[in-house]
Design a protein around this motif. Structure first.
Motif, PDB file in Angstrom:
ATOM      1  N   LEU A 278      49.747 -42.488 -10.213  1.00  0.00           N
ATOM      2  CA  LEU A 278      50.218 -41.223 -10.789  1.00  0.00           C
ATOM      3  C   LEU A 278      49.308 -40.760 -11.918  1.00  0.00           C
ATOM      4  CD1 LEU A 278      54.106 -41.659 -10.913  1.00  0.00           C
ATOM      5  CD2 LEU A 278      52.791 -40.176  -9.410  1.00  0.00           C
ATOM      6  N   LEU A 279      48.859 -41.682 -12.743  1.00  0.00           N
ATOM      7  CA  LEU A 279      47.971 -41.326 -13.848  1.00  0.00           C
ATOM      8  C   LEU A 279      46.648 -40.765 -13.324  1.00  0.00           C
ATOM      9  CD1 LEU A 279      48.533 -44.392 -16.214  1.00  0.00           C
ATOM     10  CD2 LEU A 279      49.213 -42.024 -16.650  1.00  0.00           C
ATOM     11  N   ALA A 280      46.161 -41.321 -12.233  1.00  0.00           N
ATOM     12  CA  ALA A 280      44.907 -40.839 -11.649  1.00  0.00           C
ATOM     13  C   ALA A 280      45.099 -39.517 -10.919  1.00  0.00           C
ATOM     14  CB  ALA A 280      44.342 -41.885 -10.694  1.00  0.00           C
ATOM     15  N   MET A 281      46.314 -39.271 -10.431  1.00  0.00           N
ATOM     16  CA  MET A 281      46.571 -38.074  -9.654  1.00  0.00           C
ATOM     17  C   MET A 281      46.783 -36.832 -10.521  1.00  0.00           C
ATOM     18  SD  MET A 281      49.629 -37.467  -6.896  1.00  0.00           S
ATOM     19  CE  MET A 281      50.868 -37.459  -8.198  1.00  0.00           C
ATOM     20  N   LEU A 282      47.301 -37.008 -11.734  1.00  0.00           N
ATOM     21  CA  LEU A 282      47.657 -35.880 -12.579  1.00  0.00           C
ATOM     22  C   LEU A 282      46.491 -34.930 -12.863  1.00  0.00           C
ATOM     23  CD1 LEU A 282      50.169 -37.441 -15.141  1.00  0.00           C
ATOM     24  CD2 LEU A 282      50.655 -35.857 -13.261  1.00  0.00           C
ATOM     25  N   PRO A 283      45.288 -35.424 -13.210  1.00  0.00           N
ATOM     26  CA  PRO A 283      44.176 -34.485 -13.440  1.00  0.00           C
ATOM     27  C   PRO A 283      43.854 -33.645 -12.217  1.00  0.00           C
ATOM     28  CG  PRO A 283      43.653 -36.637 -14.337  1.00  0.00           C
ATOM     29  CD  PRO A 283      44.895 -36.807 -13.537  1.00  0.00           C
ATOM     30  N   LEU A 284      43.900 -34.257 -11.025  1.00  0.00           N
ATOM     31  CA  LEU A 284      43.624 -33.509  -9.799  1.00  0.00           C
ATOM     32  C   LEU A 284      44.690 -32.449  -9.551  1.00  0.00           C
ATOM     33  CD1 LEU A 284      42.423 -36.194  -7.230  1.00  0.00           C
ATOM     34  CD2 LEU A 284      41.072 -34.619  -8.598  1.00  0.00           C
ATOM     35  N   LEU A 285      45.919 -32.792  -9.848  1.00  0.00           N
ATOM     36  CA  LEU A 285      47.014 -31.844  -9.648  1.00  0.00           C
ATOM     37  C   LEU A 285      46.833 -30.623 -10.541  1.00  0.00           C
ATOM     38  CD1 LEU A 285      49.702 -31.321  -8.220  1.00  0.00           C
ATOM     39  CD2 LEU A 285      50.856 -32.484 -10.111  1.00  0.00           C
ATOM     40  N   LEU A 286      46.439 -30.840 -11.773  1.00  0.00           N
ATOM     41  CA  LEU A 286      46.210 -29.728 -12.694  1.00  0.00           C
ATOM     42  C   LEU A 286      45.044 -28.857 -12.235  1.00  0.00           C
ATOM     43  CD1 LEU A 286      46.654 -31.566 -16.124  1.00  0.00           C
ATOM     44  CD2 LEU A 286      48.290 -30.065 -14.976  1.00  0.00           C
ATOM     45  N   VAL A 287      43.979 -29.488 -11.776  1.00  0.00           N
ATOM     46  CA  VAL A 287      42.817 -28.740 -11.284  1.00  0.00           C
ATOM     47  C   VAL A 287      43.201 -27.891 -10.076  1.00  0.00           C
ATOM     48  CG1 VAL A 287      40.549 -28.955 -10.195  1.00  0.00           C
ATOM     49  CG2 VAL A 287      41.111 -30.338 -12.197  1.00  0.00           C
ATOM     50  N   TYR A 288      43.971 -28.474  -9.171  1.00  0.00           N
ATOM     51  CA  TYR A 288      44.334 -27.746  -7.963  1.00  0.00           C
ATOM     52  C   TYR A 288      45.258 -26.566  -8.270  1.00  0.00           C
ATOM     53  CZ  TYR A 288      45.910 -26.715  -3.261  1.00  0.00           C
ATOM     54  OH  TYR A 288      46.198 -26.073  -2.104  1.00  0.00           O
ATOM     55  N   ILE A 289      46.199 -26.762  -9.177  1.00  0.00           N
ATOM     56  CA  ILE A 289      47.114 -25.676  -9.536  1.00  0.00           C
ATOM     57  C   ILE A 289      46.343 -24.484 -10.101  1.00  0.00           C
ATOM     58  CG2 ILE A 289      48.940 -25.006 -11.138  1.00  0.00           C
ATOM     59  CD1 ILE A 289      50.130 -27.780 -10.808  1.00  0.00           C
ATOM     60  N   VAL A 290      45.331 -24.781 -10.924  1.00  0.00           N
ATOM     61  CA  VAL A 290      44.545 -23.714 -11.543  1.00  0.00           C
ATOM     62  C   VAL A 290      43.686 -22.984 -10.513  1.00  0.00           C
ATOM     63  CG1 VAL A 290      42.688 -23.240 -13.186  1.00  0.00           C
ATOM     64  CG2 VAL A 290      44.528 -24.807 -13.804  1.00  0.00           C
ATOM     65  N   ALA A 291      43.126 -23.708  -9.542  1.00  0.00           N
ATOM     66  CA  ALA A 291      42.107 -23.120  -8.668  1.00  0.00           C
ATOM     67  C   ALA A 291      42.567 -22.889  -7.229  1.00  0.00           C
ATOM     68  CB  ALA A 291      40.868 -24.013  -8.660  1.00  0.00           C
ATOM     69  N   GLN A 292      43.847 -23.057  -6.910  1.00  0.00           N
ATOM     70  CA  GLN A 292      44.275 -22.992  -5.523  1.00  0.00           C
ATOM     71  C   GLN A 292      44.058 -21.616  -4.886  1.00  0.00           C
ATOM     72  OE1 GLN A 292      48.494 -23.397  -4.885  1.00  0.00           O
ATOM     73  NE2 GLN A 292      49.012 -22.570  -6.903  1.00  0.00           N
ATOM     74  N   ARG A 293      44.178 -20.551  -5.668  1.00  0.00           N
ATOM     75  CA  ARG A 293      44.010 -19.210  -5.080  1.00  0.00           C
ATOM     76  C   ARG A 293      42.581 -18.982  -4.613  1.00  0.00           C
ATOM     77  NH1 ARG A 293      42.300 -15.096  -8.742  1.00  0.00           N
ATOM     78  NH2 ARG A 293      41.716 -15.911 -10.780  1.00  0.00           N
ATOM     79  N   TRP A 294      41.618 -19.648  -5.259  1.00  0.00           N
ATOM     80  CA  TRP A 294      40.225 -19.506  -4.842  1.00  0.00           C
ATOM     81  C   TRP A 294      39.962 -20.243  -3.530  1.00  0.00           C
ATOM     82  CZ3 TRP A 294      37.543 -15.931  -7.236  1.00  0.00           C
ATOM     83  CH2 TRP A 294      37.862 -15.607  -8.557  1.00  0.00           C
ATOM     84  N   ILE A 295      40.686 -21.327  -3.292  1.00  0.00           N
ATOM     85  CA  ILE A 295      40.459 -22.121  -2.083  1.00  0.00           C
ATOM     86  C   ILE A 295      40.779 -21.307  -0.840  1.00  0.00           C
ATOM     87  CG2 ILE A 295      41.203 -24.159  -0.801  1.00  0.00           C
ATOM     88  CD1 ILE A 295      41.702 -25.540  -3.394  1.00  0.00           C
ATOM     89  N   ILE A 296      41.938 -20.658  -0.832  1.00  0.00           N
ATOM     90  CA  ILE A 296      42.349 -19.872   0.323  1.00  0.00           C
ATOM     91  C   ILE A 296      41.380 -18.731   0.569  1.00  0.00           C
ATOM     92  CG2 ILE A 296      44.195 -18.448   1.280  1.00  0.00           C
ATOM     93  CD1 ILE A 296      46.172 -20.082  -0.364  1.00  0.00           C
ATOM     94  N   SER A 297      41.002 -18.036  -0.496  1.00  0.00           N
ATOM     95  CA  SER A 297      40.077 -16.926  -0.373  1.00  0.00           C
ATOM     96  C   SER A 297      38.714 -17.377   0.144  1.00  0.00           C
ATOM     97  CB  SER A 297      39.905 -16.223  -1.737  1.00  0.00           C
ATOM     98  OG  SER A 297      38.916 -15.230  -1.672  1.00  0.00           O
ATOM     99  N   GLY A 298      38.212 -18.502  -0.397  1.00  0.00           N
ATOM    100  CA  GLY A 298      36.897 -18.969  -0.002  1.00  0.00           C
ATOM    101  C   GLY A 298      36.852 -19.440   1.432  1.00  0.00           C
ATOM    102  N   VAL A 299      37.849 -20.209   1.859  1.00  0.00           N
ATOM    103  CA  VAL A 299      37.860 -20.716   3.237  1.00  0.00           C
ATOM    104  C   VAL A 299      38.042 -19.575   4.238  1.00  0.00           C
ATOM    105  CG1 VAL A 299      39.143 -22.139   4.870  1.00  0.00           C
ATOM    106  CG2 VAL A 299      38.682 -22.994   2.576  1.00  0.00           C
ATOM    107  N   THR A 300      38.910 -18.607   3.905  1.00  0.00           N
ATOM    108  CA  THR A 300      39.152 -17.470   4.798  1.00  0.00           C
ATOM    109  C   THR A 300      37.902 -16.638   5.014  1.00  0.00           C
ATOM    110  OG1 THR A 300      41.461 -17.365   4.079  1.00  0.00           O
ATOM    111  CG2 THR A 300      40.567 -15.457   5.236  1.00  0.00           C
TER     112      THR A 300
END
Length: 275
Positions: free
Chosen positions: A247-269
């Motif tokens: 869980l401690l290792a996962m938390l930083p990734l979770l924060l990064v993904y929450i901030v940047a998730q809208r870019w992922i969908i746009s970029g892949v599309t």
């Protein structure tokens, strides 16, 4: 509910099932991380009573969490920066010259690299990095950049192909060379796909176990996945501390993904559509 509209029960059931598949392992991770070792003998699904917050402090101490966190952060940051800048420029050169047979061959050469299993080239890579004296964080950053090139070129080429070439023609008329055209005109337009590539690189680099295991020569260079492996013994594993460290290792990734998730969908599309 609006008149004339029917509920899509099959779609709803599929959505619930997919959500359960994601939520259930996460719930188990949280529950086990908050239990004592004695409580593991009870129902694994039951909520811990009392909650043992000390598991996190013990996991931090045993795994030298902050030292491993710094190593992982250093390697991941370096890999993301080098990957975005180098892979985007390589893909730009290929995308704008796809009519030439040599660039087409180069493109398919990179794509074919995605189908080569890592164990096949693992031993030669270990020997090469040792001979070059880069069995360290620098070597890992270079390897992540090179290994990610195949998939990233695939994404970048599709995205760049959707950008109008008239922008570059106008830049050439204004006296810009290829280098200036890319960095001043094209690169700012690559923000969505850059964010997508950056997120994929972060997820891969942060969670990777195999490359750090075979490349890093010194124990003090160990990343979080390597330190977490120390909690798993041959005959005994302290699951409460292990899951707390996960869980401690996962938390930083979770924060990064929450901030940047809208870019992922746009970029892949947009990267999947060629203009």
């Amino acid at each position: 509910m609006a008149a004339g509209k029917k509920t899509n029960w099959s779609g709803t059931a599929a959505l619930i099932a997919a959500s359960s598949i994601i939520f259930f392992p996460l719930y188990l991770t949280v529950v086990i991380a908050l239990k004592s070792r004695d409580q593991l003998g009870e129902s694994i699904l039951s909520w811990p009573n009392p909650i043992v917050w000390e598991n996190f402090s013990k996991a931090i101490e045993i795994t030298n969490y902050w030292g491993a966190f710094f190593n992982s952060f250093l390697i991941t940051t370096g890999a993301v920066i080098l990957t975005v800048f180098t892979n985007s420029f390589v893909a730009y050169a290929i995308a704008r010259n796809m009519k030439k047979r040599s660039f087409q061959s180069l493109y398919y050469y990179f794509i074919s690299a995605m189908f080569i299993p890592f164990p096949i080239i693992m031993l030669p890579i270990v020997k090469l990095t040792s001979q070059l004296g880069i069995s360290n964080q620098v070597g890992l950053v270079i390897l992540y950049t090179v290994y990610g090139l195949a998939f990233n070129v695939f994404l970048y080429v599709g995205y760049i192909a959707s950008l109008p070439e008239e922008l570059e023609e106008a830049a050439r008329v204004d006296g810009c060379g290829p280098w200036q055209t890319f960095w001043k005109i094209i690169f700012p337009l690559l923000r969505p796909i850059n964010a997508t590539v950056a997120i994929f690189t972060v997820l891969w680099t942060w969670n990777d176990f195999m490359l750090p295991l075979v490349i890093l020569a010194e124990p003090e260079m160990a990343t979080l996945p390597l330190k977490q492996f120390a909690l798993q013994g041959q005959f005994n594993t302290d699951y409460t501390l292990a899951f707390a460290s996960y869980l401690l290792a996962m938390l930083p990734l979770l924060l990064v993904y929450i901030v940047a998730q809208r870019w992922i969908i746009s970029g892949v599309t947009r990267g999947a559509v060629k203009g």
